[in-house]
Design a protein around this motif. Structure first.
Motif, mmCIF file in Angstrom:
data_model
loop_
_atom_site.group_PDB
_atom_site.id
_atom_site.type_symbol
_atom_site.label_atom_id
_atom_site.label_comp_id
_atom_site.label_asym_id
_atom_site.label_seq_id
_atom_site.Cartn_x
_atom_site.Cartn_y
_atom_site.Cartn_z
ATOM 1 N N VAL A 2 0.819 -1.207 0.000
ATOM 2 C CA VAL A 2 0.000 0.000 0.000
ATOM 3 C C VAL A 2 0.857 1.263 0.000
ATOM 4 N N GLU A 4 3.833 1.823 -1.072
ATOM 5 C CA GLU A 4 4.503 2.057 -2.353
ATOM 6 C C GLU A 4 3.560 2.675 -3.369
ATOM 7 N N VAL A 5 2.323 2.158 -3.419
ATOM 8 C CA VAL A 5 1.333 2.677 -4.366
ATOM 9 C C VAL A 5 0.979 4.115 -4.036
ATOM 10 N N ALA A 8 3.964 6.518 -4.614
ATOM 11 C CA ALA A 8 4.192 6.763 -6.041
ATOM 12 C C ALA A 8 3.190 7.772 -6.590
ATOM 13 N N ASN A 9 1.989 7.803 -6.031
ATOM 14 C CA ASN A 9 0.970 8.764 -6.457
ATOM 15 C C ASN A 9 1.213 10.161 -5.904
ATOM 16 N N LYS A 89 -8.765 5.188 -4.380
ATOM 17 C CA LYS A 89 -7.931 3.987 -4.181
ATOM 18 C C LYS A 89 -8.691 2.855 -3.481
ATOM 19 N N ILE A 92 -7.095 -0.620 -2.528
ATOM 20 C CA ILE A 92 -6.070 -0.813 -1.492
ATOM 21 C C ILE A 92 -6.399 -0.123 -0.179
#
Length: 132
Positions: A2, A4-5, A8-9, A89, A92
């Motif tokens: 989670v 990392e996602v 990255a956003n 999101k 996740i």
């Protein structure tokens, strides 16, 4: 993972820190994924404040992002229905929605319903109006 996602956003230039512009951009994306309405009318949300953790805290799983939005509630009656939908999101994320009426005897929550993941919420309430 989670973190990392989400990271990255937010950290779109991948420099390891979250700039003010990246914070504002992310808060705008979140706002665009939210819908708040009262009595069938969509209310525009305005960002009031935000707080972002360091990238290290996020990577460690202890970072908390706090976004506070405000909307003006029209005074159109006494029996009201508030709806809230969070589409941000969903794959996740986990949400928790609650109503809190602090020290205002003129507002009474009469019913609350939530979707299984609490991404959708509806609250019926009464609002006592004072004579003018």
């Amino acid at each position: 993972e989670v973190a990392e996602v989400v990271l990255a956003n937010i950290d779109t230039d991948s420099d390891g820190r979250i700039s003010q512009i990246e914070q504002e951009t992310y808060a705008g994306h979140v706002r665009d994924d939210l819908t708040l309405g009262v009595d069938g009318k969509t209310l525009p949300l305005r960002l009031v404040s935000s707080s972002f953790p360091t990238t290290e805290a996020m990577e460690g799983g202890v970072g908390e992002i706090l976004l506070v939005y405000r909307a003006e509630l029209p005074s159109d009656g006494t029996r009201r229905t508030l709806t809230f939908v969070n589409r941000h999101k969903k794959a996740i994320a986990v949400y928790m929605v609650n109503a809190l009426v602090r020290g205002n005897p003129d507002i009474r929550v009469t019913r609350q319903t939530r979707s299984a993941g609490q991404a959708a919420y509806e609250m019926e309430f009464t609002e006592r109006t004072l004579p003018q």
